[in-house]
Design a protein around this motif. Sequence first.
Motif, PDB file in Angstrom:
ATOM      1  N   ILE A  85     -48.865  26.557-189.444  1.00  0.00           N
ATOM      2  CA  ILE A  85     -48.086  27.740-189.096  1.00  0.00           C
ATOM      3  C   ILE A  85     -47.407  27.497-187.753  1.00  0.00           C
ATOM      4  O   ILE A  85     -47.686  26.502-187.068  1.00  0.00           O
ATOM      5  N   ALA A  86     -46.533  28.418-187.369  1.00  0.00           N
ATOM      6  CA  ALA A  86     -45.830  28.299-186.101  1.00  0.00           C
ATOM      7  C   ALA A  86     -46.736  28.736-184.951  1.00  0.00           C
ATOM      8  O   ALA A  86     -47.536  29.665-185.103  1.00  0.00           O
ATOM      9  N   PRO A  87     -46.618  28.089-183.779  1.00  0.00           N
ATOM     10  CA  PRO A  87     -47.421  28.510-182.617  1.00  0.00           C
ATOM     11  C   PRO A  87     -47.177  29.970-182.245  1.00  0.00           C
ATOM     12  O   PRO A  87     -48.106  30.655-181.802  1.00  0.00           O
ATOM     13  N   SER A  88     -45.950  30.471-182.445  1.00  0.00           N
ATOM     14  CA  SER A  88     -45.672  31.876-182.134  1.00  0.00           C
ATOM     15  C   SER A  88     -46.495  32.808-183.011  1.00  0.00           C
ATOM     16  O   SER A  88     -46.946  33.870-182.565  1.00  0.00           O
ATOM     17  N   THR A  89     -46.682  32.416-184.281  1.00  0.00           N
ATOM     18  CA  THR A  89     -47.510  33.229-185.181  1.00  0.00           C
ATOM     19  C   THR A  89     -48.949  33.282-184.688  1.00  0.00           C
ATOM     20  O   THR A  89     -49.593  34.340-184.698  1.00  0.00           O
ATOM     21  N   LEU A  90     -49.433  32.141-184.221  1.00  0.00           N
ATOM     22  CA  LEU A  90     -50.807  32.096-183.718  1.00  0.00           C
ATOM     23  C   LEU A  90     -50.932  32.898-182.428  1.00  0.00           C
ATOM     24  O   LEU A  90     -51.945  33.572-182.198  1.00  0.00           O
ATOM     25  N   THR A 149     -56.038  23.498-178.614  1.00  0.00           N
ATOM     26  CA  THR A 149     -54.993  24.292-177.986  1.00  0.00           C
ATOM     27  C   THR A 149     -54.220  25.033-179.060  1.00  0.00           C
ATOM     28  O   THR A 149     -54.317  24.708-180.260  1.00  0.00           O
ATOM     29  N   ILE A 150     -53.446  26.044-178.657  1.00  0.00           N
ATOM     30  CA  ILE A 150     -52.705  26.835-179.639  1.00  0.00           C
ATOM     31  C   ILE A 150     -51.724  25.956-180.407  1.00  0.00           C
ATOM     32  O   ILE A 150     -51.576  26.097-181.640  1.00  0.00           O
ATOM     33  N   GLU A 151     -51.046  25.036-179.714  1.00  0.00           N
ATOM     34  CA  GLU A 151     -50.075  24.179-180.393  1.00  0.00           C
ATOM     35  C   GLU A 151     -50.762  23.292-181.424  1.00  0.00           C
ATOM     36  O   GLU A 151     -50.285  23.156-182.562  1.00  0.00           O
ATOM     37  N   LYS A 152     -51.897  22.704-181.055  1.00  0.00           N
ATOM     38  CA  LYS A 152     -52.615  21.829-181.984  1.00  0.00           C
ATOM     39  C   LYS A 152     -53.221  22.625-183.131  1.00  0.00           C
ATOM     40  O   LYS A 152     -53.207  22.183-184.294  1.00  0.00           O
ATOM     41  N   SER A 157     -51.110  36.564-183.426  1.00  0.00           N
ATOM     42  CA  SER A 157     -52.420  36.862-184.009  1.00  0.00           C
ATOM     43  C   SER A 157     -53.487  36.968-182.931  1.00  0.00           C
ATOM     44  O   SER A 157     -54.388  37.812-183.003  1.00  0.00           O
ATOM     45  N   LEU A 158     -53.354  36.123-181.903  1.00  0.00           N
ATOM     46  CA  LEU A 158     -54.313  36.171-180.795  1.00  0.00           C
ATOM     47  C   LEU A 158     -54.132  37.445-179.981  1.00  0.00           C
ATOM     48  O   LEU A 158     -55.110  38.115-179.617  1.00  0.00           O
ATOM     49  N   ASN A 159     -52.896  37.810-179.687  1.00  0.00           N
ATOM     50  CA  ASN A 159     -52.625  39.029-178.911  1.00  0.00           C
ATOM     51  C   ASN A 159     -53.032  40.281-179.676  1.00  0.00           C
ATOM     52  O   ASN A 159     -53.485  41.265-179.068  1.00  0.00           O
TER      53      ASN A 159
END
Length: 303
Positions: free
Chosen positions: A197-202, A187-190, A205-207
Amino acid sequence: MDPENRLVARGLEAEWESALLELKTAESELSDREHARPRSLTHEERDAILALGKDLKRIWFAPTTSDRDRKELLRTLLDDVTLRVERDKYNAHLTLRWRGGLFSEVNVPLPHSHPSPIRTADDTIDLLRRLAAHYPDTKIAGILNRQGRTTATGLSFTANRVSSLRTHWEIPCFEPKQQVQDGECMTIEKAARALGIAPSTLHRSLNDGFIAGEQITPGAPWRIRINDELRSRFVESAPEGYVKMFKAMNLLGVSRQTILQRVKRGELKAVHVYRGRAKGIRIQVPAVAPDLFDPLKNTEGVV
């Protein structure tokens, strides 16, 4: 003659002519019917028909006898059929009145009707099979509800209802898998914790298309596959030759979206700096070759 009498006479004359015309038409029709009346059978023809009547079973099952012929045969032999349906006994009682006055009674068993069972839509069951390999029942229930799917009785899904549906269709429950050869799907959080890194950064990057994500079906959570190639994209400091996004846009003369598309296609290399003040995406801009058509840049070595 009085005018009124003349009118009456003309009316009677018209009715007389109409009656004569109807009489002539009826006589003509009678003559046609008499000429069309079938001729009398010869003794040989009559004997042949009587012989066929004695072997009705052979005629009925003959391969040359069509269904239409059988219907015509029944119309010839039967005057009428009385049908009485006994639904509680699943039986139909037929009374046959044959030409000549004889009666026959036949009982025909009726098939027991079985109402079609209420069942969950096939596409929902197929989706459940795919989701069960990746998510627990609680997560699956949320995905099915977000897609507007319902149970066979029109109820929304819960973890218990998903579990019952899995059990009925013998679908194995979700079991967390160990890391596979090409990287574990998280998952994004894991995945954010694994990358530091922070989940918001991920999410960004995904968007942006900087990294790829996997989604079993629309509405399901995004999952990120963690491998060495993905880890190499997130660094503490930019390597030499990597520039900020706006500078890469100026050097290449294209938009930010175009650069991200080229990164996604593998045409440009990029990293994401996640520490320090200068965070963000860095692009490796390829060296621009000299313009072969610029005479001022191609005069060296020319004799």
